[in-house]
Design a protein around this motif. Structure first.
Motif, mmCIF file in Angstrom:
data_model
loop_
_atom_site.group_PDB
_atom_site.id
_atom_site.type_symbol
_atom_site.label_atom_id
_atom_site.label_comp_id
_atom_site.label_asym_id
_atom_site.label_seq_id
_atom_site.Cartn_x
_atom_site.Cartn_y
_atom_site.Cartn_z
ATOM 1 N N ALA A 86 4.832 5.891 -2.846
ATOM 2 C CA ALA A 86 6.066 5.932 -2.408
ATOM 3 C C ALA A 86 7.002 5.177 -3.234
ATOM 4 O O ALA A 86 6.720 3.822 -3.614
ATOM 5 C CB ALA A 86 6.037 5.553 -0.901
ATOM 6 N N LYS A 87 8.168 5.530 -3.317
ATOM 7 C CA LYS A 87 9.099 4.783 -4.151
ATOM 8 C C LYS A 87 10.445 4.524 -3.381
ATOM 9 O O LYS A 87 11.095 3.599 -3.457
ATOM 10 C CB LYS A 87 9.543 5.539 -5.468
ATOM 11 C CG LYS A 87 8.445 5.682 -6.497
ATOM 12 C CD LYS A 87 8.887 6.433 -7.648
ATOM 13 C CE LYS A 87 7.818 6.544 -8.725
ATOM 14 N NZ LYS A 87 8.101 7.148 -9.903
ATOM 15 N N ARG A 88 10.821 5.570 -2.547
ATOM 16 C CA ARG A 88 11.970 5.432 -1.680
ATOM 17 C C ARG A 88 11.751 5.733 -0.126
ATOM 18 O O ARG A 88 10.973 6.866 0.107
ATOM 19 C CB ARG A 88 13.025 6.497 -1.849
ATOM 20 C CG ARG A 88 14.433 6.714 -1.394
ATOM 21 C CD ARG A 88 15.283 7.327 -2.146
ATOM 22 N NE ARG A 88 16.483 7.721 -1.457
ATOM 23 C CZ ARG A 88 17.676 7.036 -1.567
ATOM 24 N NH1 ARG A 88 17.816 5.927 -2.152
ATOM 25 N NH2 ARG A 88 19.145 7.305 -1.002
ATOM 26 N N GLN A 112 3.055 -12.449 -4.762
ATOM 27 C CA GLN A 112 2.616 -10.816 -4.719
ATOM 28 C C GLN A 112 1.126 -10.835 -4.904
ATOM 29 O O GLN A 112 0.473 -10.301 -5.690
ATOM 30 C CB GLN A 112 3.280 -10.069 -5.718
ATOM 31 C CG GLN A 112 4.770 -10.094 -5.412
ATOM 32 C CD GLN A 112 5.540 -9.027 -6.195
ATOM 33 O OE1 GLN A 112 4.926 -8.121 -6.799
ATOM 34 N NE2 GLN A 112 6.864 -9.238 -6.221
ATOM 35 N N PRO A 113 0.180 -11.357 -3.830
ATOM 36 C CA PRO A 113 -1.041 -11.165 -4.061
ATOM 37 C C PRO A 113 -1.515 -9.793 -3.751
ATOM 38 O O PRO A 113 -0.934 -9.088 -3.129
ATOM 39 C CB PRO A 113 -1.597 -12.085 -3.065
ATOM 40 C CG PRO A 113 -0.708 -12.176 -2.044
ATOM 41 C CD PRO A 113 0.525 -12.143 -2.884
ATOM 42 N N LEU A 114 -2.963 -9.399 -4.208
ATOM 43 C CA LEU A 114 -3.215 -8.141 -4.037
ATOM 44 C C LEU A 114 -3.616 -7.925 -2.293
ATOM 45 O O LEU A 114 -3.739 -8.973 -1.756
ATOM 46 C CB LEU A 114 -4.643 -7.795 -4.538
ATOM 47 C CG LEU A 114 -4.426 -7.723 -6.034
ATOM 48 C CD1 LEU A 114 -6.221 -7.629 -6.833
ATOM 49 C CD2 LEU A 114 -3.834 -6.229 -6.330
ATOM 50 N N ARG A 128 0.771 -1.293 -0.129
ATOM 51 C CA ARG A 128 0.015 -0.022 -0.069
ATOM 52 C C ARG A 128 0.872 1.219 -0.019
ATOM 53 O O ARG A 128 0.646 2.200 -0.588
ATOM 54 C CB ARG A 128 -0.952 0.043 1.088
ATOM 55 C CG ARG A 128 -2.390 -1.028 0.932
ATOM 56 C CD ARG A 128 -2.978 -1.074 2.271
ATOM 57 N NE ARG A 128 -3.318 0.188 2.620
ATOM 58 C CZ ARG A 128 -4.534 0.758 2.280
ATOM 59 N NH1 ARG A 128 -5.106 0.474 1.033
ATOM 60 N NH2 ARG A 128 -4.820 1.997 2.561
ATOM 61 N N ALA A 129 2.083 1.284 0.547
ATOM 62 C CA ALA A 129 2.832 2.368 0.640
ATOM 63 C C ALA A 129 3.354 2.727 -0.851
ATOM 64 O O ALA A 129 3.462 3.943 -0.988
ATOM 65 C CB ALA A 129 4.016 2.162 1.526
ATOM 66 N N ARG A 130 3.393 1.539 -1.705
ATOM 67 C CA ARG A 130 3.797 1.854 -3.052
ATOM 68 C C ARG A 130 2.593 1.931 -3.958
ATOM 69 O O ARG A 130 2.673 2.880 -4.480
ATOM 70 C CB ARG A 130 4.390 0.330 -3.489
ATOM 71 C CG ARG A 130 4.891 0.608 -5.067
ATOM 72 C CD ARG A 130 5.233 -1.009 -5.642
ATOM 73 N NE ARG A 130 3.846 -1.662 -5.658
ATOM 74 C CZ ARG A 130 3.782 -2.956 -6.282
ATOM 75 N NH1 ARG A 130 5.140 -3.553 -6.373
ATOM 76 N NH2 ARG A 130 2.920 -3.447 -6.225
ATOM 77 N N ASP A 131 1.495 1.320 -3.775
ATOM 78 C CA ASP A 131 0.627 1.725 -4.668
ATOM 79 C C ASP A 131 -0.689 2.595 -4.321
ATOM 80 O O ASP A 131 -1.324 3.047 -5.098
ATOM 81 C CB ASP A 131 -0.204 0.267 -5.098
ATOM 82 C CG ASP A 131 0.590 -0.802 -5.836
ATOM 83 O OD1 ASP A 131 1.704 -0.432 -5.855
ATOM 84 O OD2 ASP A 131 0.000 -1.550 -6.445
ATOM 85 N N PRO A 184 -5.844 6.431 -4.923
ATOM 86 C CA PRO A 184 -4.384 6.833 -4.175
ATOM 87 C C PRO A 184 -4.645 8.125 -3.581
ATOM 88 O O PRO A 184 -5.593 8.642 -3.410
ATOM 89 C CB PRO A 184 -3.908 7.297 -5.893
ATOM 90 C CG PRO A 184 -4.690 6.677 -6.808
ATOM 91 C CD PRO A 184 -6.030 6.397 -6.181
ATOM 92 N N ILE A 185 -3.616 8.113 -2.476
ATOM 93 C CA ILE A 185 -3.511 9.196 -1.555
ATOM 94 C C ILE A 185 -2.209 9.815 -1.887
ATOM 95 O O ILE A 185 -1.070 9.182 -1.527
ATOM 96 C CB ILE A 185 -3.766 8.683 0.016
ATOM 97 C CG1 ILE A 185 -5.105 8.113 0.131
ATOM 98 C CG2 ILE A 185 -3.477 9.795 0.920
ATOM 99 C CD1 ILE A 185 -5.023 7.635 1.582
ATOM 100 N N SER A 186 -2.023 10.965 -1.921
ATOM 101 C CA SER A 186 -0.775 11.880 -2.284
ATOM 102 C C SER A 186 -0.200 12.109 -1.098
ATOM 103 O O SER A 186 -0.831 12.755 -0.295
ATOM 104 C CB SER A 186 -1.117 13.076 -3.229
ATOM 105 O OG SER A 186 0.033 13.505 -3.493
ATOM 106 N N LEU A 187 1.068 11.868 -0.937
ATOM 107 C CA LEU A 187 1.938 12.147 0.161
ATOM 108 C C LEU A 187 2.243 13.788 0.260
ATOM 109 O O LEU A 187 2.591 14.321 1.102
ATOM 110 C CB LEU A 187 3.293 11.447 0.247
ATOM 111 C CG LEU A 187 3.114 10.119 0.687
ATOM 112 C CD1 LEU A 187 4.377 9.270 0.254
ATOM 113 C CD2 LEU A 187 2.638 9.908 2.023
#
Length: 239
Positions: free
Chosen positions: A142-144, A202-204, A135-138, A211-214
């Motif tokens: 987030a990438k880093r 890698q299941p859902l 969820r942090a990614r999708d 999406p939530i923008s940081l």
């Protein structure tokens, strides 16, 4: 008959030995793969371009107080925010029931420590280590990231993050001894094996959502409340 029983017994013993060896081999692989990415608080500050500090949830007492482990994770996250590691914190944990809410406890502790509300995000559907990373990614884009947890847990978290394509580092929140740690260490060997396989499949996750923008905290808070309401109606496994 006796010969066949002996052969079956020896075969079962050999299988048991092989399974045991495999379990500890996977455990060693996960630890060795992720170990170099565990850094100090000062080293984390020097990384640069970190999208968020991801603080992983754990136990909350019935009266709403964070467990010692959770309090230390939040304190470490606050320290990383204050030293400039990232301008955003993401609190990810279990809020699958109305009477159990890790993430709000975490956020309130960070705000009480002096952090601006606009910089502390909540992921109500971080029902497992794998789901928090996914969820942090999708969801949060987030990438880093810099992940905060106790060291025994960081190996698995960082291993999963790497397999999901995240550029992830970890900072240990071991600020004191914790009761029952020996049992956690034993369980973690099995958890590393479980997430080794999960990272392959890698299941859902249980819940994704919009999406939530940081970078847009005001809109994100509105979305967080909606996500939290939906998550409370779902079953959620513990970390």
């Amino acid at each position: 008959m006796g010969t066949w029983l002996k052969r079956i017994g020896l075969g079962a013993l050999a299988l048991g030995v092989l399974c045991t060896v495999a379990v500890f081999a996977v455990d060693a692989h996960v630890r060795s793969s992720a170990g170099p990415r565990i850094v100090s608080v000062d080293e984390a500050a020097a990384l640069g371009d970190v999208d968020c500090v991801l603080v992983l949830g754990c136990g909350v007492h019935p009266d709403g107080r964070p467990s010692d482990m959770l309090a230390d994770r939040v304190a470490c996250g606050v320290a990383l925010y204050e030293n400039g590691t990232s301008p955003k914190l993401l609190m990810s944990g279990d809020h699958g029931r109305a009477d159990y809410d890790e993430v709000t406890v975490m956020r309130e502790a960070a705000v009480q420590a002096g952090l601006p509300k606009d910089d502390v995000f909540m992921d109500h559907a971080g029902f497992s280590t794998y789901e928090s990373m996914y969820r942090a990614r999708d969801v949060f884009g987030a990438k880093r990231i810099v992940v905060v947890s106790q060291e025994y847990h960081l190996y698995r978290a960082l291993y999963v993050a790497e397999r999901l394509g995240l550029d992830a580092y970890g900072v240990s929140a071991d600020l004191r001894p914790y009761a029952g740690q020996e049992a956690r260490e034993v369980r973690e060997v099995l958890a590393r094996n479980k997430d080794f396989l999960t990272a392959i499949a890698q299941p859902l996750p249980t819940f994704l959502g919009d999406p939530i923008s940081l970078s847009g905290s005001a809109a994100a808070r509105s979305e967080e409340r909606r996500v939290g309401k939906e998550c409370r109606s779902r079953w959620s496994p513990y970390h």
